[in-house]
Motif scaffolding. Structure first.
Motif: not given
Length: 364
Positions: A156-158, A186-188, A225-227, A279-280
């Motif tokens: 997710s981070v990169p 915004d939706v995610m 969820l994290m991206i 986020a993590v």
């Protein structure tokens, strides 16, 4: 010719200050409100802490407003009442957090020990006594949590940082692709976590078959969820970098890519890393997507690509919702897993604070 003397009317000097209540009036009024409400409740034959606190706060606001309006005036009374309302709102916001932490710590400390952290828990059948013996332990859940969360962070981070760089540094405000990415982010951001778990399980069920439970599948669910969190936090940090730094770099003939890497990202490194760590910490406690995508098991499994994998939130949920023969032991194990999860989240937040201070531009 006589000169008439005109005497100036005598008026009382104007007072620039009004009366003032003593400093101890606010704590004294609140203490009196607590006593009065408690006495009234006891006379009525019942005592509830929540009702006591709420009615005491209301009585305190009325009393301090009346006293202040009589002595200090309407403006000062309004100020004291509004300040009391803000303080009450703060207490109401903090009370559930304190109550939750106290419940988790008080019930989890009884089972939390070095053996609980370092050994694999589960149930086994004793052939000699013909009893099912439960062994407390959370090693398999700790390892599973770190593996699934680590894989999700590596993916997710990169993606999140590169997407944010594109939105801020390359895409024009009128670019249709930029608008589409912003809308999808915004939706995610508001997508339910269980939907992410269903998506990951369905994806891997199409690839490997119906038995698609794995730690990697849970990591993909956490990535969904994290991206958006990483993209949104990184985007805001990049926008805070002054344009003068970019223009100075361009004036020296530095290419845009090098400017982004050497100037923009380094200047915003503190906020970006803080957003990533938060986020993590946000996804490490998710239960529904991991329960759907990775299922649960009492066996130790450190292979994220093969078989179900246990995590701390799922362990707490299953031990409390599906207890074994010894219900008290199962619930104690659930509270121990919950306490370990809280400790893990606190560690992540402390890391975010330390990293923010280390990579802050002023520190360099």
């Amino acid at each position: 010719m006589t000169q008439a003397t005109v005497s100036a009317p005598t008026t009382a000097p104007l007072s620039l200050t009004s009366g003032r209540l003593p400093r101890f009036i606010e704590p004294a009024a609140f203490a009196a409100s607590l006593v009065v409400v408690a006495v009234v409740q006891l006379l009525l034959g019942g005592f509830e802490i929540a009702t006591w606190l709420v009615f005491s706060a209301v009585l305190y606001l009325i009393a301090i407003g009346v006293f202040s309006s009589i002595v200090e005036g309407r403006r000062k009374a309004t100020d004291r009442v509004v300040r009391g309302l803000v303080t009450s709102a703060f207490v109401l916001a903090v009370a559930p957090l304190i109550s939750t932490l106290w419940t988790v710590v008080s019930k989890g400390m009884g089972v939390l020990s070095w053996s609980f952290v370092t050994q694999v828990g589960g149930t086994a059948f004793d052939a000699d006594t013909l009893e099912v013996v439960a062994t407390p332990g959370a090693l398999q859940a700790i390892v599973g949590t770190l593996i699934t969360t680590g894989i999700a962070a590596l993916i997710s981070v990169p993606i999140g940082i590169l997407a944010a760089v594109y939105l801020v540094e390359y895409a024009q405000p009128t670019n249709p692709l930029r608008r589409a990415i912003t809308f999808l982010v915004d939706v995610m951001t508001g997508i339910p976590s269980i939907v992410a778990g269903l998506f990951a399980f369905s994806l891997f069920a199409l690839i490997v078959g119906p038995k698609a439970f794995s730690g990697f599948s849970a990591s993909i669910a956490l990535c969904v969820l994290m991206i958006p969190i990483v993209i949104r936090s990184t985007e805001e940090m990049l926008r805070l970098v002054p344009n003068e730094l970019r223009e100075a770099s361009f004036a020296l003939g530095v290419p845009r890519s090098i400017t982004i890497i050497k100037i923009v990202l380094r200047t915003a490194a503190s906020g970006i890393i803080t957003g990533v760590v938060l986020a993590v910490a946000r996804v490490v406690g998710e239960t529904a997507p991991i329960f759907i995508a990775a299922s649960f098991t009492d066996n130790f499994n450190a292979d994220p690509f093969n078989g179900p994998m246990q995590t701390l939130p799922v362990m707490a949920y299953t031990a409390y919702s599906f207890p074994g023969q010894d219900i008290d032991a199962s619930q104690a194990q659930a509270w121990g897993a919950a306490l370990l999860l809280v400790i893990l989240v606190v560690i992540f937040n402390l890391i975010a604070r330390i990293v923010a201070k280390v990579f802050a531009p002023k520190a360099r």
